[in-house]
Design a protein around this motif. Structure first.
Motif, PDB file in Angstrom:
ATOM      1  N   ILE A 208    -116.615 -33.329  -4.475  1.00 45.50           N
ATOM      2  CA  ILE A 208    -115.266 -32.761  -4.385  1.00 45.50           C
ATOM      3  C   ILE A 208    -114.318 -33.472  -5.352  1.00 45.50           C
ATOM      4  O   ILE A 208    -113.477 -32.836  -6.008  1.00 45.50           O
ATOM      5  CB  ILE A 208    -114.751 -32.867  -2.932  1.00 45.50           C
ATOM      6  CG1 ILE A 208    -115.583 -31.969  -2.011  1.00 45.50           C
ATOM      7  CG2 ILE A 208    -113.271 -32.503  -2.847  1.00 45.50           C
ATOM      8  CD1 ILE A 208    -115.310 -32.185  -0.539  1.00 45.50           C
ATOM      9  N   ASN A 209    -114.492 -34.781  -5.471  1.00 45.85           N
ATOM     10  CA  ASN A 209    -113.593 -35.577  -6.313  1.00 45.85           C
ATOM     11  C   ASN A 209    -114.081 -35.723  -7.749  1.00 45.85           C
ATOM     12  O   ASN A 209    -113.536 -36.525  -8.508  1.00 45.85           O
ATOM     13  CB  ASN A 209    -113.410 -36.971  -5.690  1.00 45.85           C
ATOM     14  CG  ASN A 209    -112.632 -36.916  -4.394  1.00 45.85           C
ATOM     15  OD1 ASN A 209    -111.640 -36.206  -4.294  1.00 45.85           O
ATOM     16  ND2 ASN A 209    -113.099 -37.655  -3.398  1.00 45.85           N
ATOM     17  N   ASP A 210    -115.124 -34.948  -8.112  1.00 47.72           N
ATOM     18  CA  ASP A 210    -115.682 -35.000  -9.468  1.00 47.72           C
ATOM     19  C   ASP A 210    -115.994 -36.440  -9.865  1.00 47.72           C
ATOM     20  O   ASP A 210    -115.575 -36.934 -10.914  1.00 47.72           O
ATOM     21  CB  ASP A 210    -114.718 -34.362 -10.474  1.00 47.72           C
ATOM     22  CG  ASP A 210    -115.376 -34.156 -11.832  1.00 47.72           C
ATOM     23  OD1 ASP A 210    -116.620 -34.146 -11.885  1.00 47.72           O
ATOM     24  OD2 ASP A 210    -114.655 -34.023 -12.838  1.00 47.72           O
ATOM     25  N   ASN A 211    -116.769 -37.081  -9.005  1.00 46.84           N
ATOM     26  CA  ASN A 211    -117.125 -38.475  -9.224  1.00 46.84           C
ATOM     27  C   ASN A 211    -118.651 -38.592  -9.258  1.00 46.84           C
ATOM     28  O   ASN A 211    -119.282 -39.075  -8.309  1.00 46.84           O
ATOM     29  CB  ASN A 211    -116.546 -39.344  -8.101  1.00 46.84           C
ATOM     30  CG  ASN A 211    -116.795 -40.818  -8.330  1.00 46.84           C
ATOM     31  OD1 ASN A 211    -116.953 -41.267  -9.466  1.00 46.84           O
ATOM     32  ND2 ASN A 211    -116.842 -41.583  -7.246  1.00 46.84           N
ATOM     33  N   PRO A 212    -119.299 -38.167 -10.347  1.00 41.10           N
ATOM     34  CA  PRO A 212    -120.763 -38.192 -10.398  1.00 41.10           C
ATOM     35  C   PRO A 212    -121.291 -39.608 -10.428  1.00 41.10           C
ATOM     36  O   PRO A 212    -120.683 -40.508 -11.017  1.00 41.10           O
ATOM     37  CB  PRO A 212    -121.092 -37.445 -11.687  1.00 41.10           C
ATOM     38  CG  PRO A 212    -119.877 -37.620 -12.548  1.00 41.10           C
ATOM     39  CD  PRO A 212    -118.709 -37.639 -11.603  1.00 41.10           C
ATOM     40  N   PHE A 213    -122.452 -39.796  -9.803  1.00 39.31           N
ATOM     41  CA  PHE A 213    -123.093 -41.118  -9.804  1.00 39.31           C
ATOM     42  C   PHE A 213    -123.865 -41.338 -11.096  1.00 39.31           C
ATOM     43  O   PHE A 213    -123.812 -42.421 -11.680  1.00 39.31           O
ATOM     44  CB  PHE A 213    -124.018 -41.245  -8.595  1.00 39.31           C
ATOM     45  CG  PHE A 213    -124.742 -42.554  -8.528  1.00 39.31           C
ATOM     46  CD1 PHE A 213    -124.047 -43.745  -8.421  1.00 39.31           C
ATOM     47  CD2 PHE A 213    -126.131 -42.604  -8.570  1.00 39.31           C
ATOM     48  CE1 PHE A 213    -124.712 -44.963  -8.357  1.00 39.31           C
ATOM     49  CE2 PHE A 213    -126.798 -43.811  -8.512  1.00 39.31           C
ATOM     50  CZ  PHE A 213    -126.094 -44.991  -8.396  1.00 39.31           C
TER      51      PHE A 213
END
Length: 751
Positions: A208-213
């Motif tokens: 949702i927060n566009d925080n890819p690992f």
């Protein structure tokens, strides 16, 4: 898509716990209200349309002492792979052509020669149409993902095989001597495939927060730092020879024995600028040191020498115990080899420096951060925004510190696995047409290749470039100096990221007792039934740590099914022998048949794929900072947060928890319930049910594959009526019932 259920934020994230900042409606989950529908689940079950064209031809010619035979086969196939998101429908095309010829020459009544040659060409353009402007996205553990992967991928394979076998019969001996050769290549035009990024998100909040690992799957030139058209090709040849003899020693004893020789070849580059570089561990006193000081070296072939001079003896016998054919003993043994194919030899070495590399970009400060974005066009080179990748000369190990190179190596001195199969069976004729048997089957696999063929079709190996405590030795701090609760992965060999390495070592064993009966009964019936009780064990699978010794993971195999029963039967109902022609046609010709299959469930392990999460306060209540971190770590005061994974802090998030008991619920209803066969953990926190967190900084104590998936049971029934209207005209009525008892067979545990 048939929707089955919807999960709320509370079901996905756990109940609200403001004190621990976990669960729904807390800052850790973006304050999503607990009753918000977050995930829908359903069944997407639609056919895959295919258009196929097949052409074939055959020619036969018989001479006085020769027979010539040749065939030509051509197949084209177009498919549309459906998607629950219609925009991601993809089109693929496949092409096959096969040509072969046989020649048989009869020298005499005792001497025969059979020769064969065949050629195959395979091509798969998969896919050549689709929505390629969107990257591939996956969310760990949720089954959430989208994208049309591998755009414009085109592979072509050519193979030529030839064989010659001479048969010579003398007295009670039947001798065979033969040779077989093969040469083939694998050409991969994958520039498009390795230009589309693949993103992984650890949870739905990060999505949702566009925080890819992580972001991966992009090919770069390691020296220039520019995107690279990653096309490659390899080829190899192989050869085999054998000699065997079938000898009828006496009227009651027949023996077969022989030996086989193999040379499985040595792959080499066969397309354009293909680069072959392999990993060479250093000579060291420990496995970790050998990896830390190892290097990638460019070379002309995969191995230091051909996989050659491999001999495999085999023997068997059949003995008529009392000379009446009612009791027969059969047995034998054979040494076999699991060929390390062209695909095995090449697919692991296609992304190693100094060739094009495919670095993994991680959102943890160790590399440039992943960059999510869409492409500007639907054809290569697409135009995706890429993370910054800085090219530079390679270091002495063939890599570069901070380069993030994800690499694969194969032991340059690899040897072929050996599989020894042995059987012994006693058969007894109960009646003229009914035979019962009791037998033993065993198999021992030694010198197997790490993380081998039971998990992957053409690649081997596990990541050896990590070590326990890596993230704890390299902690991350906020700008204020407060410990973030995680760390950066430094790796054993700092010149590379993951090094997936294949070498010899694991073992596998299979033992089974098989009871069977087969044949006719009651004059009109036929039955075939068998029961197998078996045990399969190995240390060959995919486990949390890759360093030897592998015996610590010796456990039930993934395909271990201890109990299997199968029954097949048919019975022709009376009526076919009536003298009255009308009655014979009405009540005759009826057949009832059935098949029943029962088997135990396959095993599975429980893994935690969450990243490391350490509390920012120690067990002594002290807030951990850069100033006191080393002291708190040495004193053993660090502790996990309840939802932490990566227990041994090596940077690979596939860890085992501690198991307090291997008991589980086996009722079918439990597999289907929301809480399943284990106790539901609030927010994924441990301890919970069968599981607890391990001692800080260590892997859990779980033995692999001790829990069981649901079993399988199925019965099919057929009622058939065959009526002969005339000698040439037959009418058949048939009623097939599949899964007669309407039992839903569950597959594997998915969470």
């Amino acid at each position: 898509v048939v929707f089955q259920s919807s999960k709320t934020a509370q079901a996905v994230f756990g109940a609200q716990n403001t004190a621990a900042n976990t669960g729904c409606n807390t800052p850790s989950t973006d304050n999503i209200p607990c009753d918000t529908a977050v995930l829908d689940s359903g069944i997407f079950n639609v056919p895959t349309p295919q258009t196929n064209y097949q052409y074939s031809g055959r020619i036969d010619k018989v001479f006085d002492k020769d027979r010539l035979y040749g065939t030509l086969f051509r197949n084209t196939q177009a498919t549309k792979q459906q998607s629950p998101r219609p925009s991601f429908l993809i089109h693929s095309h496949f092409y096959t052509i096969a040509i072969q010829g046989n020649e048989t020459h009869t020298f005499s009544d005792h001497l025969l020669n059979e020769a064969f040659i065949g050629y195959n060409r395979l091509e798969g353009h998969t896919p050549d149409q689709g929505l390629f402007t969107v990257p591939v996205v996956n969310v760990t553990n949720l089954g959430v993902g989208w994208g049309s992967p591998n755009p414009d991928e085109d592979y072509i394979q050519h193979g030529t095989r030839w064989r010659d076998v001479v048969t010579y019969i003398r007295g009670h001996h039947d001798f065979k001597v033969g040779y077989e050769g093969w040469h083939g290549n694998d050409l991969a035009y994958f520039a498009g495939r390795y230009s589309q990024p693949i993103f992984t998100y650890t949870n739905i909040i990060n999505l949702i927060n566009d925080n890819p690992f992580t972001e991966t799957n992009i090919a770069f030139d390691p020296v220039t730092g520019q995107p690279f058209p990653d096309n490659y090709g390899f080829a190899k040849g192989s050869g085999s020879a054998f000699i065997e003899d079938s000898w009828k020693v006496t009227r009651r004893l027949t023996v077969n024995y022989g030996i086989r020789y193999d040379n499985f070849g040595n792959a080499y580059p066969a397309l354009g600028k293909t680069v072959l570089a392999n990993f060479h561990p250093a000579t060291a006193s420990s496995f970790a040191d050998s990896i830390a000081n190892g290097a990638f070296t460019q070379q002309s072939h995969t191995f230091a020498h051909d996989l050659n001079w491999i001999f495999s003896p085999r023997a068997g016998f059949a003995y008529n115990l009392f000379g009446k054919g009612e009791w027969v003993v059969r047995g034998g043994f054979g040494l076999y080899r699991d060929e390390f194919t062209l695909g095995n030899q090449e697919n692991g070495l296609i992304a190693n420096p100094p060739g094009p590399v495919r670095p993994t970009f991680k959102n943890d400060g160790t590399t440039a951060a992943p960059v999510f974005g869409f492409a500007t066009q639907n054809t290569y080179p697409f135009g995706f925004p890429y993370p910054a990748f800085v090219g530079a000369p390679l270091d002495a190990k063939g890599g570069r510190v901070g380069g993030g190179f994800t690499t694969i190596g194969i032991d340059p001195n690899l040897s072929m696995p050996r599989i020894l199969n042995h059987t012994l069976t006693l058969e007894h004729s109960l009646t003229n047409g009914l035979v019962a048997s009791l037998g033993y089957q065993g198999s021992h696999g030694g010198n197997l290749i790490t993380n081998g063929g039971n998990l992957a079709a053409h690649t081997y190996g596990t990541d050896v470039n990590d070590y326990a405590g890596d993230l704890l030795q390299h902690p991350s701090y906020a700008s204020s100096g407060t410990y973030k609760g995680t760390g950066t992965q430094s790796r054993l060999n700092t010149s590379f990221g993951a090094i997936t390495y294949a070498t010899n070592g694991p073992t596998a064993n299979y033992n089974a007792v098989v009871a069977a009966i087969k044949g006719k009964f009651a004059r009109r019936g036929f039955i075939t039934a068998s029961y197998t009780h078996s045990k399969a064990m190995d240390d060959w699978g995919s486990y949390p740590t890759a360093a030897p010794p592998y015996k610590r993971y010796y456990s039930p195999s993934l395909n271990n099914v201890p109990n299997v029963f199968s029954l097949g039967w048919n019975y022709e109902l009376p009526g076919g022998e009536l003298h009255n022609a009308i009655l014979r046609r009405v009540v005759g010709g009826w057949t009832l048949a059935g098949i029943t299959s029962l088997q135990s469930g396959t095993p599975f392990s429980v893994q935690n794929t969450n990243p490391l999460a350490v509390s920012t306060k120690g067990t002594d209540g002290v807030t951990i900072t850069s100033a006191n971190y080393a002291t708190e770590l040495a004193a053993g005061n660090l502790q996990y947060v309840p939802t932490s994974g990566d227990y041994n802090a090596d940077g690979n998030n596939t860890d085992y928890p501690n198991v307090t008991a291997y008991t589980q619920k086996h009722n079918r209803k439990d597999y289907l319930k929301g809480n399943g066969i284990f106790t539901v953990c609030a927010g994924g926190a441990l301890p919970c049910g069968n599981f607890t967190q391990p001692t800080f900084g260590s892997e859990g104590n779980q033995t692999p594959n001790r829990f069981l998936n649901p079993g399988y049971a199925d019965t099919d029934l057929t009622l058939k009526k065959t009526t002969h209207i005339t000698e040439r005209f037959i009418v058949e009525f048939r009623l097939d019932t599949f899964n007669l008892f309407n039992r839903v067979n569950l597959t594997t545990v998915d969470r």
